[in-house]
Design an enzyme around this catalytic site. Sequence first.
Site, PDB file in Angstrom:
ATOM      1  N   ASP A 209      -5.580  -7.032  -0.070  1.00 62.62           N
ATOM      2  CA  ASP A 209      -4.966  -7.412  -1.356  1.00 62.62           C
ATOM      3  C   ASP A 209      -4.734  -6.138  -2.167  1.00 62.62           C
ATOM      4  OD1 ASP A 209      -4.390  -8.759  -3.910  1.00 62.62           O
ATOM      5  OD2 ASP A 209      -5.099 -10.548  -2.911  1.00 62.62           O
ATOM      6  N   GLY A 231      -2.404  -2.915   2.112  1.00 62.06           N
ATOM      7  CA  GLY A 231      -2.840  -3.538   0.873  1.00 62.06           C
ATOM      8  C   GLY A 231      -1.620  -3.986   0.095  1.00 62.06           C
ATOM      9  N   HIS A 232      -1.848  -4.498  -1.115  1.00 62.07           N
ATOM     10  CA  HIS A 232      -0.736  -5.001  -1.915  1.00 62.07           C
ATOM     11  C   HIS A 232      -0.265  -4.006  -2.972  1.00 62.07           C
ATOM     12  CE1 HIS A 232      -1.470  -9.534  -0.837  1.00 62.07           C
ATOM     13  NE2 HIS A 232      -1.280  -8.764   0.200  1.00 62.07           N
ATOM     14  N   GLY A 233      -0.872  -2.806  -3.003  1.00 63.16           N
ATOM     15  CA  GLY A 233      -0.453  -1.811  -3.978  1.00 63.16           C
ATOM     16  C   GLY A 233      -1.413  -1.710  -5.146  1.00 63.16           C
ATOM     17  N   THR A 263       3.512  -3.895  -2.414  1.00 67.85           N
ATOM     18  CA  THR A 263       4.191  -3.204  -3.500  1.00 67.85           C
ATOM     19  C   THR A 263       3.594  -1.812  -3.608  1.00 67.85           C
ATOM     20  OG1 THR A 263       2.652  -3.882  -5.232  1.00 67.85           O
ATOM     21  CG2 THR A 263       4.506  -5.356  -4.799  1.00 67.85           C
TER      22      THR A 263
END
Length: 386
Positions: A209, A231-233, A263
């Site tokens: 995440d 990951g999601h940034g 992102t």
Amino acid sequence: MRIFFVLLLLLVFSAVQSAAGRQGKRYSVMDFHAAGDGSTDDAKAFAATWNATCGDSSSPTMVIPGGRTFLLSQIRLSGPCKSPVTVQLDGNIVAPNVIWTTTAANLLTFYRVNNLTVNGSGQMDGNGAIWWTCFNKKLLAFASCNNLSVKNIHLKDSPDKHMTLFRCSQVQVNNVSVRAPGKSPNTDGITMAFSDHVYISNCSFKTGDDCVSILSGTSDVNITNSACGPGHGISVGSLGGNNTTALVERITVSNCSFSKTMTGVRIKSWQGGSGKANGFLFENLNMTDVQYPIDIDQFYCPPGNCPPQDSAVAISDARFINIHGTSSNPKAIRILCSQSVQCRGIYLDNINLSCSRHTARTRATISNAYGTIAGTVKPHVQFLGA
Ligand SMILES: *[C@@H]1O[C@H](CO)[C@@H](O)[C@H](O)[C@H]1NC(C)=O
Ligand SMILES: *[C@@H]1O[C@H](CO)[C@@H](O)[C@H](O)[C@H]1NC(C)=O
Ligand SMILES: *[C@@H]1O[C@H](CO)[C@@H](O)[C@H](O)[C@H]1NC(C)=O
Ligand SMILES: *[C@@H]1O[C@H](CO)[C@@H](O)[C@H](O)[C@H]1NC(C)=O
Ligand SMILES: *[C@@H]1O[C@H](CO)[C@@H](O)[C@H](O)[C@H]1NC(C)=O
Ligand SMILES: *[C@@H]1O[C@H](CO)[C@@H](O)[C@H](O)[C@H]1NC(C)=O
Ligand SMILES: *[C@@H]1O[C@H](CO)[C@@H](O)[C@H](O)[C@H]1NC(C)=O
Ligand SMILES: *[C@@H]1O[C@H](CO)[C@@H](O)[C@H](O)[C@H]1NC(C)=O
Ligand SMILES: *[C@@H]1O[C@H](CO)[C@@H](O)[C@H](O)[C@H]1NC(C)=O
Ligand SMILES: *[C@@H]1O[C@H](CO)[C@@H](O)[C@H](O)[C@H]1NC(C)=O
Ligand SMILES: *[C@@H]1O[C@H](CO)[C@@H](O)[C@H](O)[C@H]1NC(C)=O
Ligand SMILES: *[C@@H]1O[C@H](CO)[C@@H](O)[C@H](O)[C@H]1NC(C)=O
């Protein structure tokens, strides 16, 4: 002359003494009957060691020695303590490999401890795999703390978020690594809320995440020299969920690299919220194969059925400077702002994002945003006005 020399010696001597004084007494968990065998629950030994350490006024150290593994079930170490405390984590801490609670909990919580340092080459392993279908247990939590430093430790496979900061002020996180599979749900690296003056540097985040998430009530955060991916940034928000009022101010992300993340840097808010998110600097960032390197989304809605609302968290003064690399999705820049509460003061300077698939060209999707452009910005961006 001689008197000066004696005075100098005295000065040096007292400096050495006070340095030794800062070291303080050392309390090893082994002296409080920890087994350190990886299978006996050592929570009681940790609590007793903490009790002794926290009550000592010599700036003591609680020692978790290297070369051993300590099994811990849920444990909370509370302050206030008599003097600054160091927790030297050189050994490994591991969570039980069974589901042992169905309520939200943290494996290790530090509560109301001021002037705390957590340092060492040790690792905390959350044994998360068995939790990833019901995710609700966090690995390492700090709540209501002032002047915290977390250095060098490794965090791995948390059932949920790896490290959380709640109502913390003056926090340094340096050279910490977080590692969980890219597909593990909710395993954010560091999540913070109602915190201020948080400095994260030289860290490595590989998670399922957000590498770092910054929630409402947070201000003055600097994240630098860190790597994110998978990951999601690095995310601000989500903000304003359930019609709440959000406030986030003065966030800087600089000299970071993102690789194969969802992102790069983003700000996300729900419709119906209020308040503001203001003062962002995203500078010197490397993107490699990132889905949305630059992302502002005032329509955040994972359930996918949010009714249109006029109210929104106002986003302003967000500067994106010197951001280079590749995007896996042609929509490299996405700035989607509310029609009723437009984004203001967006600044893009020296941006070059190409598509990692050579055939496609990147593009920007911009709505309801005011801002300015400087230097070369690729893909091309058109704002409503300055
Ligand atoms: C900690 O110390 C207090 C009093 O000094 C005592 O009542 C308590 O039982 C101790 N807790 C542990 C876990 O040793
Ligand atoms: C530790 O924290 C407290 C509360 O924030 C502060 O008043 C105190 O001066 C600090 N102590 C030291 C020795 O730094
Ligand atoms: C913060 O903590 C460190 C180490 O624990 C201590 O040396 C320093 O004096 C503290 N700072 C403040 C302002 O209390
Ligand atoms: C921090 O922990 C590392 C690894 O154990 C150790 O080498 C170093 O001396 C510690 N730093 C401080 C300031 O205690
Ligand atoms: C960073 O942490 C790792 C693991 O604890 C350690 O080996 C390394 O020396 C640290 N780096 C620095 C610059 O302290
Ligand atoms: C981060 O690492 C750099 C290079 O190793 C070092 O100069 C800097 O002091 C580190 N930052 C902190 C806060 O320790
Ligand atoms: C944090 O970032 C801001 C904005 O770039 C900068 O002015 C400030 O000096 C930084 N603070 C620290 C402690 O690095
Ligand atoms: C909204 O509130 C509900 C009920 O308390 C909660 O389950 C949900 O997670 C909240 N949503 C957000 C986005 O905060
Ligand atoms: C948020 O406010 C809107 C408009 O007043 C209302 O329709 C909606 O039910 C509210 N949502 C929540 C989660 O309270
Ligand atoms: C970006 O990547 C280039 C080439 O790999 C490297 O030279 C540069 O230091 C990186 N910059 C940052 C901010 O990570
Ligand atoms: C980021 O890197 C640039 C160029 O190497 C350097 O001048 C700047 O001081 C760095 N910023 C931080 C906060 O480390
Ligand atoms: C942007 O990056 C691409 C790929 O690295 C490079 O070919 C191009 O020259 C760069 N454009 C500018 C204006 O820097």
